[in-house]
Every structure is written in C-alpha cells, then in structure tokens.
Write a protein that holds these residues in place. Structure first.
Motif, PDB file in Angstrom:
ATOM      1  N   CYS A   1      14.283 -17.391 -66.650  1.00 20.39           N
ATOM      2  CA  CYS A   1      15.734 -17.181 -66.553  1.00 20.39           C
ATOM      3  C   CYS A   1      16.330 -18.222 -65.610  1.00 20.39           C
ATOM      4  O   CYS A   1      15.677 -18.643 -64.657  1.00 20.39           O
ATOM      5  CB  CYS A   1      16.053 -15.788 -66.008  1.00 20.39           C
ATOM      6  N   PRO A   2      17.570 -18.629 -65.861  1.00 23.33           N
ATOM      7  CA  PRO A   2      18.233 -19.529 -64.910  1.00 23.33           C
ATOM      8  C   PRO A   2      18.547 -18.787 -63.616  1.00 23.33           C
ATOM      9  O   PRO A   2      18.482 -17.559 -63.558  1.00 23.33           O
ATOM     10  CB  PRO A   2      19.525 -19.913 -65.653  1.00 23.33           C
ATOM     11  N   GLU A   3      18.875 -19.533 -62.585  1.00 21.08           N
ATOM     12  CA  GLU A   3      19.266 -18.907 -61.320  1.00 21.08           C
ATOM     13  C   GLU A   3      20.508 -18.049 -61.547  1.00 21.08           C
ATOM     14  O   GLU A   3      21.486 -18.504 -62.154  1.00 21.08           O
ATOM     15  CB  GLU A   3      19.577 -19.988 -60.281  1.00 21.08           C
ATOM     16  N   PRO A   4      20.494 -16.784 -61.117  1.00 20.96           N
ATOM     17  CA  PRO A   4      21.663 -15.926 -61.330  1.00 20.96           C
ATOM     18  C   PRO A   4      22.923 -16.509 -60.710  1.00 20.96           C
ATOM     19  O   PRO A   4      22.888 -17.147 -59.657  1.00 20.96           O
ATOM     20  CB  PRO A   4      21.262 -14.613 -60.651  1.00 20.96           C
ATOM     21  N   ASP A   5      24.045 -16.285 -61.375  1.00 22.71           N
ATOM     22  CA  ASP A   5      25.334 -16.752 -60.859  1.00 22.71           C
ATOM     23  C   ASP A   5      25.860 -15.837 -59.766  1.00 22.71           C
ATOM     24  O   ASP A   5      26.608 -16.268 -58.887  1.00 22.71           O
ATOM     25  CB  ASP A   5      26.354 -16.825 -61.995  1.00 22.71           C
ATOM     26  N   ILE A   6      25.472 -14.552 -59.820  1.00 25.14           N
ATOM     27  CA  ILE A   6      25.950 -13.603 -58.819  1.00 25.14           C
ATOM     28  C   ILE A   6      25.012 -12.404 -58.779  1.00 25.14           C
ATOM     29  O   ILE A   6      24.387 -12.043 -59.785  1.00 25.14           O
ATOM     30  CB  ILE A   6      27.400 -13.139 -59.133  1.00 25.14           C
TER      31      ILE A   6
ATOM     32  N   VAL B   1      15.927 -10.025 -53.665  1.00 24.79           N
ATOM     33  CA  VAL B   1      14.679 -10.704 -53.979  1.00 24.79           C
ATOM     34  C   VAL B   1      14.975 -11.823 -54.951  1.00 24.79           C
ATOM     35  O   VAL B   1      15.915 -11.767 -55.734  1.00 24.79           O
ATOM     36  CB  VAL B   1      13.654  -9.738 -54.601  1.00 24.79           C
ATOM     37  N   ASN B   2      14.146 -12.870 -54.914  1.00 22.13           N
ATOM     38  CA  ASN B   2      14.384 -13.983 -55.822  1.00 22.13           C
ATOM     39  C   ASN B   2      13.985 -13.619 -57.241  1.00 22.13           C
ATOM     40  O   ASN B   2      13.412 -12.560 -57.501  1.00 22.13           O
ATOM     41  CB  ASN B   2      13.670 -15.252 -55.342  1.00 22.13           C
ATOM     42  N   SER B   3      14.298 -14.490 -58.183  1.00 24.00           N
ATOM     43  CA  SER B   3      14.134 -14.176 -59.593  1.00 24.00           C
ATOM     44  C   SER B   3      12.695 -13.995 -60.016  1.00 24.00           C
ATOM     45  O   SER B   3      12.419 -13.441 -61.072  1.00 24.00           O
ATOM     46  CB  SER B   3      14.788 -15.276 -60.451  1.00 24.00           C
ATOM     47  N   SER B   4      11.726 -14.445 -59.195  1.00 24.17           N
ATOM     48  CA  SER B   4      10.331 -14.226 -59.540  1.00 24.17           C
ATOM     49  C   SER B   4       9.869 -12.830 -59.185  1.00 24.17           C
ATOM     50  O   SER B   4       8.783 -12.407 -59.561  1.00 24.17           O
ATOM     51  CB  SER B   4       9.438 -15.244 -58.811  1.00 24.17           C
ATOM     52  N   GLY B   5      10.712 -12.097 -58.434  1.00 17.36           N
ATOM     53  CA  GLY B   5      10.386 -10.730 -58.092  1.00 17.36           C
ATOM     54  C   GLY B   5       9.260 -10.580 -57.096  1.00 17.36           C
ATOM     55  O   GLY B   5       8.618  -9.546 -57.044  1.00 17.36           O
ATOM     56  N   ASP B   6       9.013 -11.604 -56.255  1.00 16.74           N
ATOM     57  CA  ASP B   6       7.876 -11.521 -55.347  1.00 16.74           C
ATOM     58  C   ASP B   6       8.218 -10.875 -54.014  1.00 16.74           C
ATOM     59  O   ASP B   6       7.391 -10.794 -53.123  1.00 16.74           O
ATOM     60  CB  ASP B   6       7.264 -12.903 -55.110  1.00 16.74           C
ATOM     61  N   GLY B   7       9.467 -10.422 -53.876  1.00 16.90           N
ATOM     62  CA  GLY B   7       9.844  -9.700 -52.667  1.00 16.90           C
ATOM     63  C   GLY B   7      10.504 -10.558 -51.609  1.00 16.90           C
ATOM     64  O   GLY B   7      11.033 -10.028 -50.642  1.00 16.90           O
ATOM     65  N   SER B   8      10.497 -11.883 -51.749  1.00 15.86           N
ATOM     66  CA  SER B   8      11.143 -12.730 -50.753  1.00 15.86           C
ATOM     67  C   SER B   8      12.658 -12.650 -50.911  1.00 15.86           C
ATOM     68  O   SER B   8      13.178 -12.261 -51.936  1.00 15.86           O
ATOM     69  CB  SER B   8      10.664 -14.171 -50.896  1.00 15.86           C
ATOM     70  N   GLN B   9      13.363 -13.034 -49.840  1.00 20.05           N
ATOM     71  CA  GLN B   9      14.817 -12.893 -49.820  1.00 20.05           C
ATOM     72  C   GLN B   9      15.496 -14.246 -50.004  1.00 20.05           C
ATOM     73  O   GLN B   9      14.973 -15.283 -49.658  1.00 20.05           O
ATOM     74  CB  GLN B   9      15.256 -12.292 -48.478  1.00 20.05           C
TER      75      GLN B   9
ATOM     76  N   GLN C   1      23.093 -15.456 -51.503  1.00 18.52           N
ATOM     77  CA  GLN C   1      23.863 -15.784 -52.690  1.00 18.52           C
ATOM     78  C   GLN C   1      24.061 -17.299 -52.753  1.00 18.52           C
ATOM     79  O   GLN C   1      24.214 -17.953 -51.717  1.00 18.52           O
ATOM     80  CB  GLN C   1      25.252 -15.118 -52.626  1.00 18.52           C
ATOM     81  N   PRO C   2      24.032 -17.891 -53.973  1.00 13.09           N
ATOM     82  CA  PRO C   2      24.301 -19.322 -54.068  1.00 13.09           C
ATOM     83  C   PRO C   2      25.707 -19.638 -53.589  1.00 13.09           C
ATOM     84  O   PRO C   2      26.632 -18.861 -53.792  1.00 13.09           O
ATOM     85  CB  PRO C   2      24.159 -19.601 -55.578  1.00 13.09           C
TER      86      PRO C   2
ATOM     87  N   LEU D   1      20.976 -10.316 -68.149  1.00 11.76           N
ATOM     88  CA  LEU D   1      21.295  -9.447 -67.029  1.00 11.76           C
ATOM     89  C   LEU D   1      19.964  -8.997 -66.442  1.00 11.76           C
ATOM     90  O   LEU D   1      19.107  -8.487 -67.156  1.00 11.76           O
ATOM     91  CB  LEU D   1      22.104  -8.229 -67.523  1.00 11.76           C
ATOM     92  N   ILE D   2      19.773  -9.230 -65.144  1.00  9.42           N
ATOM     93  CA  ILE D   2      18.539  -8.832 -64.470  1.00  9.42           C
ATOM     94  C   ILE D   2      18.870  -7.703 -63.516  1.00  9.42           C
ATOM     95  O   ILE D   2      19.785  -7.813 -62.701  1.00  9.42           O
ATOM     96  CB  ILE D   2      17.908 -10.004 -63.695  1.00  9.42           C
ATOM     97  N   MET D   3      18.138  -6.609 -63.633  1.00 10.60           N
ATOM     98  CA  MET D   3      18.358  -5.454 -62.768  1.00 10.60           C
ATOM     99  C   MET D   3      17.163  -5.270 -61.839  1.00 10.60           C
ATOM    100  O   MET D   3      16.026  -5.160 -62.298  1.00 10.60           O
ATOM    101  CB  MET D   3      18.546  -4.186 -63.606  1.00 10.60           C
ATOM    102  N   TYR D   4      17.424  -5.235 -60.535  1.00 14.96           N
ATOM    103  CA  TYR D   4      16.400  -4.927 -59.552  1.00 14.96           C
ATOM    104  C   TYR D   4      16.607  -3.486 -59.095  1.00 14.96           C
ATOM    105  O   TYR D   4      17.595  -3.172 -58.412  1.00 14.96           O
ATOM    106  CB  TYR D   4      16.493  -5.857 -58.343  1.00 14.96           C
TER     107      TYR D   4
END
Length: 304
Positions: free
Chosen positions: A155-160, A221-229, A232-233, A275-278
């Motif tokens: 997925c591309p980097e989320p816009d928001i 968390v970043n888009s890889s879901g590894d738990g790191s913070q 916002q861009p 749409l990515i939901m955490y």
C-alpha cells in the motif's frame, strides 16, 4: 519443534478470533518468541485481508517455543474449529488453567502421525473440581516454501490517519447507509473531521452524508504493522482539505463486526487506493496488540 503455553486471557483470545470469523474460513497463526500473528491472507469476497499481531504477554503465560525456523511456528487452521475450542475454554474459565501444546497423533487407517494442538481445559478432581477436558485441534504446519508466499498487501503511504468513533456507532451508521448504495466514500481531514457518504442515485445527485468532528489525528503504527510509531506526514494543504477513498459497504461491515474488541481504532486513508484499519487491543499508545485490516478501494461504477 516444540510449543506449549498457558492461555491466561481466554476472553481476549475469543474476541480476536471472532473479529476475523466473518472474513475467512481459515487463518494462519504464526507463533514467535514475543508475538503471535493471526493472518487471513486469502482475499475474501471484497478483497479484505487481516494481518494482526498480539504480544505474547497479552494472551499467554508459561510460554515456550522452539523451532529451526528462527523459533517461529506457522499453523494453518479452521477458524470455526479454533473458535469452538476457545468457546469451550471460556465456558470453563475460573475452573482451572487452559494449556495449549503442539503434538502429533495417529490419523486414518495407516496411523500416520499428524500435527495437532492439544488443549487441556479445566482443573482436576481435587477439591471437587471437574476433570480436565481435552480437545485435539487438527492443524497444518506450514512448510518453508509456503511461509515464503506470505506477504502483506503493498500500500502507498497513507494520506491521513484518524481515530474513529466507537465501532458500534460507526457500524449503525454504515448499516443505514448500506440501504442507499453498495459503496461508501470515506473522507477525513487534518482538522479531525470524518465523513461517510452514500449516494442513492448519483446521476440525480441524491446523497446522504454523516459527519463526525473533533476526532484525534494521532501518531500510529507504520504501514508494516510492526508496532513502531510515526508522525502524520507533513502537509502544506489547508487542514480542512479532505482525503477520500471509496470502499464496498459489505467489506466495511465485515470489518465492523470486530467491534467486540475493547480498544481504539485508527483509520488510514490511502486516497483512491485502500482503507487500512488498525484495531488496537487497548488504547493505541500502550496496546497489547493490533489487528490490521486492509480494505481495497472500489470503482464507483462497478457492481459489488
């Protein structure tokens, strides 16, 4: 290959499995030294995938794992079978510990040894406790070449990113909007506004929109879901500018059935893509795990 653990939080385990039970018939459990991953990677109707990770300490105690694959074990299982065992354990909660371990049992006329998860549920006959229940849960241990095929969606980097209202509330709104259109346009801005819009007849300009305001725009968390913070861009646009994507109502409702998990949810909009939901187990700043749902965007002209 060895695995054994005591399940200390059966109810949380049940909630996690229930949250994906409407998305797929099978899932993969990846047990590691510090985290358990629950994966539904075969695209269901609507293309929704789940890539979740839960801290071992959130669910287990006396946790032991050993394998020649970096101390990781990948198991494929029926979700309904897993849920059945966990519901049985939940019914016995308070009457003794719940222990799960990997073993082999003879199967079929030839008696070939097949891997199973042995669930020992309940107490013993001392002090009037009922005898321990034993469940043999048939699973498949993935081979290295099968493990290599497991890849999260690109997925591309989320816009928001935006913190959602309670999922039960979002679900009620979505069910009403589902009567108008098979698709929803979801939009959010840096000012903390979120809108759901459905068109009954776009050609005639008939639309219904629900808006929430005052929502948090957090670090997530970043888009890889590894738990790191990550923050916002940085954007030069007006904070009132909305970023949008259109998704299938059916796909979104499948995710919203996860509302039984007590925690916060962050929505990430990749404009025009997904749409990515955490979905966090607890609050996202100090969570015990996160379930990541990937919901692809749809073309408004296509049939659902």
């Amino acid at each position: 290959m060895r695995f054994r653990a005591s399940v200390s939080e059966v109810s949380t385990f049940v909630q996690i499995v229930k949250s994906v039970s409407r998305l797929s018939q099978k899932c993969i459990m990846r047990f590691g030294e510090e985290k358990m991953h629950l994966i539904c990677h075969d695209a269901t109707e609507g293309g929704v995938q789940v890539w979740s990770q839960v801290k071992v300490t959130t669910l287990f105690t006396a946790y032991r794992i050993e394998s020649n694959q970096n101390n990781e074990i990948h198991l494929s299982t029926s979700i309904s079978d897993l849920l059945s065992v966990l519901n049985s354990a939940s019914a016995m909660q308070g009457k003794g510990e719940v222990v799960v371990k990997l073993a082999k049992r003879p199967v079929g006329e030839q008696g070939h040894l097949k891997p199973v998860l042995i669930w020992e549920i309940g107490g013993d006959t001392k002090r009037g406790r009922p005898p321990r229940l034993i469940h043999e849960h048939h699973i498949k241990v993935l081979k290295p070449n099968e493990i290599e095929l497991l890849r999260e969606p690109l997925c591309p980097e989320p816009d928001i990113h935006i913190l959602l209202p309670p999922l039960a509330t979002v679900r009620t709104v979505t069910e009403h909007l589902a009567k108008l259109s098979p698709h929803l346009t979801i939009s959010a801005n840096m000012g903390g506004k979120l809108t759901f819009k459905a068109g009954q007849n776009e050609a005639k300009g008939v639309e219904v929109e629900t808006e929430w305001g005052g929502l948090k725009v957090p670090s997530v968390v970043n888009s890889s879901g590894d738990g790191s913070q990550q923050q916002q861009p940085e954007r030069s646009e007006d904070p009132s500018h909305f970023f949008s994507t259109q998704v299938s109502v059916k796909s979104l409702l499948r995710f919203l059935h996860a509302h039984s998990i007590m925690g916060s949810t962050v929505a990430c909009i990749c404009e025009g893509h997904s749409l990515i939901m955490y979905l966090y187990i607890g609050e996202h700043e100090e969570h015990g795990g996160v379930l990541t749902f990937f919901i692809p965007a749809v073309d408004g002209d296509q049939d659902d």
